[in-house]
Design a protein around this motif. Structure first.
Motif, PDB file in Angstrom:
ATOM      1  N   THR A 144       0.831  -1.216   0.000  1.00  0.00           N
ATOM      2  CA  THR A 144       0.000   0.000   0.000  1.00  0.00           C
ATOM      3  C   THR A 144       0.867   1.269   0.000  1.00  0.00           C
ATOM      4  OG1 THR A 144      -1.850  -1.174   1.004  1.00  0.00           O
ATOM      5  CG2 THR A 144      -1.877   1.227   1.189  1.00  0.00           C
ATOM      6  N   ARG A 169      -0.286   6.230  11.999  1.00  0.00           N
ATOM      7  CA  ARG A 169       1.062   5.670  12.229  1.00  0.00           C
ATOM      8  C   ARG A 169       1.011   4.149  12.309  1.00  0.00           C
ATOM      9  NH1 ARG A 169       1.758   7.787  18.504  1.00  0.00           N
ATOM     10  NH2 ARG A 169      -0.402   7.421  19.086  1.00  0.00           N
ATOM     11  N   SER A 170       0.147   3.531  11.494  1.00  0.00           N
ATOM     12  CA  SER A 170       0.084   2.064  11.525  1.00  0.00           C
ATOM     13  C   SER A 170       1.340   1.491  10.886  1.00  0.00           C
ATOM     14  CB  SER A 170      -1.156   1.560  10.782  1.00  0.00           C
ATOM     15  OG  SER A 170      -0.993   1.742   9.392  1.00  0.00           O
ATOM     16  N   THR A 197      -3.532  10.181  17.042  1.00  0.00           N
ATOM     17  CA  THR A 197      -4.505  10.614  18.062  1.00  0.00           C
ATOM     18  C   THR A 197      -3.844  11.381  19.214  1.00  0.00           C
ATOM     19  OG1 THR A 197      -4.340   8.479  19.184  1.00  0.00           O
ATOM     20  CG2 THR A 197      -6.126   8.718  17.591  1.00  0.00           C
ATOM     21  N   ALA A 216      -6.301   7.049   8.364  1.00  0.00           N
ATOM     22  CA  ALA A 216      -6.796   6.965   9.742  1.00  0.00           C
ATOM     23  C   ALA A 216      -7.958   5.987   9.874  1.00  0.00           C
ATOM     24  CB  ALA A 216      -7.225   8.349  10.218  1.00  0.00           C
ATOM     25  N   GLY A 217      -8.738   5.836   8.814  1.00  0.00           N
ATOM     26  CA  GLY A 217      -9.926   4.980   8.894  1.00  0.00           C
ATOM     27  C   GLY A 217     -11.074   5.675   9.605  1.00  0.00           C
ATOM     28  N   VAL A 236      -6.185   7.406   1.835  1.00  0.00           N
ATOM     29  CA  VAL A 236      -6.019   5.948   1.908  1.00  0.00           C
ATOM     30  C   VAL A 236      -7.241   5.287   2.554  1.00  0.00           C
ATOM     31  CG1 VAL A 236      -4.406   4.107   2.571  1.00  0.00           C
ATOM     32  CG2 VAL A 236      -3.549   6.416   2.259  1.00  0.00           C
ATOM     33  N   VAL A 238     -10.617   3.682   3.786  1.00  0.00           N
ATOM     34  CA  VAL A 238     -11.742   2.983   3.161  1.00  0.00           C
ATOM     35  C   VAL A 238     -12.755   2.738   4.271  1.00  0.00           C
ATOM     36  CG1 VAL A 238     -12.517   0.948   1.900  1.00  0.00           C
ATOM     37  CG2 VAL A 238     -10.216   1.825   1.502  1.00  0.00           C
ATOM     38  N   THR A 279      -2.585  -1.500  -4.544  1.00  0.00           N
ATOM     39  CA  THR A 279      -1.954  -2.439  -3.611  1.00  0.00           C
ATOM     40  C   THR A 279      -1.613  -3.772  -4.289  1.00  0.00           C
ATOM     41  OG1 THR A 279      -3.056  -1.347  -1.780  1.00  0.00           O
ATOM     42  CG2 THR A 279      -2.241  -3.551  -1.342  1.00  0.00           C
TER      43      THR A 279
HETATM   44  P1  NAP Z   1      -5.063   1.546  11.702  1.00  0.00           P
HETATM   45  O1  NAP Z   1      -4.089   0.464  11.963  1.00  0.00           O
HETATM   46  O2  NAP Z   1      -6.372   1.550  12.410  1.00  0.00           O
HETATM   47  O3  NAP Z   1      -4.333   2.928  12.018  1.00  0.00           O
HETATM   48  C1  NAP Z   1      -5.025   4.144  11.978  1.00  0.00           C
HETATM   49  C2  NAP Z   1      -4.099   5.242  12.382  1.00  0.00           C
HETATM   50  O4  NAP Z   1      -4.825   6.478  12.297  1.00  0.00           O
HETATM   51  C3  NAP Z   1      -3.583   5.140  13.819  1.00  0.00           C
HETATM   52  O5  NAP Z   1      -2.230   5.468  13.859  1.00  0.00           O
HETATM   53  C4  NAP Z   1      -4.434   6.148  14.576  1.00  0.00           C
HETATM   54  O6  NAP Z   1      -3.753   6.815  15.605  1.00  0.00           O
HETATM   55  C5  NAP Z   1      -4.746   7.191  13.512  1.00  0.00           C
HETATM   56  N1  NAP Z   1      -6.003   7.845  13.791  1.00  0.00           N
HETATM   57  C6  NAP Z   1      -7.225   7.271  13.941  1.00  0.00           C
HETATM   58  N2  NAP Z   1      -8.149   8.205  14.244  1.00  0.00           N
HETATM   59  C7  NAP Z   1      -7.492   9.382  14.302  1.00  0.00           C
HETATM   60  C8  NAP Z   1      -7.876  10.717  14.600  1.00  0.00           C
HETATM   61  N3  NAP Z   1      -9.136  11.025  14.914  1.00  0.00           N
HETATM   62  N4  NAP Z   1      -6.947  11.672  14.561  1.00  0.00           N
HETATM   63  C9  NAP Z   1      -5.653  11.376  14.265  1.00  0.00           C
HETATM   64  N5  NAP Z   1      -5.222  10.140  13.992  1.00  0.00           N
HETATM   65  C10 NAP Z   1      -6.123   9.157  14.002  1.00  0.00           C
HETATM   66  O7  NAP Z   1      -5.418   1.674  10.161  1.00  0.00           O
HETATM   67  P2  NAP Z   1      -4.573   1.324   8.830  1.00  0.00           P
HETATM   68  O8  NAP Z   1      -4.434  -0.128   8.712  1.00  0.00           O
HETATM   69  O9  NAP Z   1      -3.366   2.177   8.753  1.00  0.00           O
HETATM   70  O10 NAP Z   1      -5.629   1.819   7.740  1.00  0.00           O
HETATM   71  C11 NAP Z   1      -6.074   3.152   7.681  1.00  0.00           C
HETATM   72  C12 NAP Z   1      -7.176   3.266   6.653  1.00  0.00           C
HETATM   73  O11 NAP Z   1      -6.637   2.922   5.385  1.00  0.00           O
HETATM   74  C13 NAP Z   1      -8.360   2.309   6.857  1.00  0.00           C
HETATM   75  O12 NAP Z   1      -9.540   2.941   6.444  1.00  0.00           O
HETATM   76  C14 NAP Z   1      -8.042   1.145   5.966  1.00  0.00           C
HETATM   77  O13 NAP Z   1      -9.202   0.464   5.527  1.00  0.00           O
HETATM   78  C15 NAP Z   1      -7.376   1.863   4.796  1.00  0.00           C
HETATM   79  N6  NAP Z   1      -6.452   1.012   4.043  1.00  0.00           N
HETATM   80  C16 NAP Z   1      -6.611   0.960   2.698  1.00  0.00           C
HETATM   81  C17 NAP Z   1      -5.774   0.180   1.952  1.00  0.00           C
HETATM   82  C18 NAP Z   1      -5.959   0.134   0.459  1.00  0.00           C
HETATM   83  O14 NAP Z   1      -6.678   0.895  -0.090  1.00  0.00           O
HETATM   84  N7  NAP Z   1      -5.321  -0.739  -0.239  1.00  0.00           N
HETATM   85  C19 NAP Z   1      -4.760  -0.561   2.553  1.00  0.00           C
HETATM   86  C20 NAP Z   1      -4.588  -0.448   3.924  1.00  0.00           C
HETATM   87  C21 NAP Z   1      -5.445   0.344   4.664  1.00  0.00           C
HETATM   88  P3  NAP Z   1      -3.206   6.076  16.951  1.00  0.00           P
HETATM   89  O15 NAP Z   1      -1.989   5.317  16.518  1.00  0.00           O
HETATM   90  O16 NAP Z   1      -2.892   7.190  17.838  1.00  0.00           O
HETATM   91  O17 NAP Z   1      -4.319   5.182  17.416  1.00  0.00           O
END
Ligand code: NAP
Length: 295
Positions: A144, A169-170, A197, A216-217, A236, A238, A279
């Motif tokens: 990704t 920061r995932s 966050t 962030a999701g 990013v 979804v 991806t």
């Molecule tokens: P994740 O593991 O849940 O990480 C989300 C990150 O966003 C965490 O670091 C979190 O902070 C931060 N966050 C959440 N709410 C926030 C807020 N209100 N303010 C500031 N930061 C915030 O998610 P992920 O796996 O990285 O995925 C993120 C999104 O991308 C999702 O919607 C997922 O479906 C999408 N995605 C899409 C693809 C694709 O299109 N191929 C691939 C991967 C992911 P903390 O660390 O402080 O909790």
């Protein structure tokens, strides 16, 4: 002003064509094609559809693709033995284990058992370390983040010296894309900030981003007034926000208020059709590069 749309659908098609051409050249020169095994444990419907798409894409590209389906109750020991078998198979250049795995299996143990040189998802700690070091050390970029960087570069966005703000920061998106954009080199060399966050003032950081990557999701987390005019916005996220009553399909939205943001940004990705299609495309490219290296 209406932003230029960065279409992952179109860009991924172009990259898949490039990969197909390289596969044909490899076949002509060596008689070999890249080999990818996709291991699916159990019958999770979402996993089946992801694997089906990966298998179809690999076959379309002319790869040697093995779909290895295993029952839900496979033991961890047997799964590790299976990975060992593919680690030692010279015809296999990429090993992909579809997540999530059943609860009785330690997914970290399984992912760490994959030979780092066949780890086309780039989740193995060795590949995470190589990404951190950068340059010639890098074997595979995680799919990704690699797709995000490709969208930034192919949209003609200048990255050198650009202020990049990454929301999230995932380990699979936020941290790696931040590290990749901070590296010295083409398509990077940016000044990077990661927000999450624990960040006190999200808006202020986002407002100075020449390139804003949001992972962030959280639907509509990024407000239009946080977007710097003319900037490049990569959404990013979804998020399923409901169901289309006619088709029964999920309605998807990103983390950015797209309708308003596109009037401010210079370039922007849609959801769906932005990062999503990139991806799988990057997974295929990683497998091709692995095959090229092994020759
Ligand atoms: P994740 O593991 O849940 O990480 C989300 C990150 O966003 C965490 O670091 C979190 O902070 C931060 N966050 C959440 N709410 C926030 C807020 N209100 N303010 C500031 N930061 C915030 O998610 P992920 O796996 O990285 O995925 C993120 C999104 O991308 C999702 O919607 C997922 O479906 C999408 N995605 C899409 C693809 C694709 O299109 N191929 C691939 C991967 C992911 P903390 O660390 O402080 O909790």
């Amino acid at each position: 002003m209406t932003a230029e749309l960065i279409s992952g659908t179109e860009i991924s098609k172009a990259i898949l064509e490039e990969i197909k051409q390289e596969v044909n050249e490899m076949k002509d020169k060596t008689g070999k094609v890249p080999g990818l095994v996709t291991i699916l444990v159990g019958e999770n419907p979402a996993s089946i559809s992801y694997v089906t798409l990966k298998v179809r894409t690999a076959l379309n590209l002319g790869f040697n693709e093995i779909q290895d389906n295993q029952p839900e109750d496979i033991s961890q020991e047997d799964l590790l033995a299976l990975i060992d078998k593919y680690n030692n198979d010279p015809e296999i250049n990429g090993i992909l284990v579809q997540l999530p795995l059943p609860k009785h299996i330690d997914d970290k143990k399984v992912l760490n058992a994959i030979d780092p040189d066949k780890d086309v998802d780039a989740f193995h700690p060795v590949n995470v370390g190589r990404l951190m070091i950068g340059g010639d050390e890098v074997r595979f970029l995680p799919c990704t983040p690699a797709g995000i960087q490709e969208l930034i570069v192919r949209s003609g966005t200048e990255t050198k010296g650009a202020e990049v703000v990454v929301v999230g920061r995932s380990n699979i998106v936020g941290k790696p894309i931040a590290m990749m954009m901070a590296q010295k080199g083409v398509g990077a060399n940016s000044t990077v900030t990661i927000v999450h966050t624990g960040t006190q003032d999200l808006a202020t950081h986002c407002k100075r981003a020449d390139i804003l990557v949001v992972a962030a999701g959280v639907p509509n987390l990024v407000k239009p007034e946080w977007i710097k005019p003319g900037s490049t916005v990569i959404d990013v996220g979804v998020n399923r926000i409901g169901k289309n009553e006619k088709t029964g399909k999920a309605i998807l939205r990103g983390d950015v208020d797209f309708a308003k943001a596109k009037e401010i940004a210079g370039k922007i990705t849609p959801v769906p059709g932005g990062v999503g299609p990139m991806t799988i495309c990057m997974l295929m490219r990683n497998t091709l590069r692995s095959a090229q290296r092994s020759m």
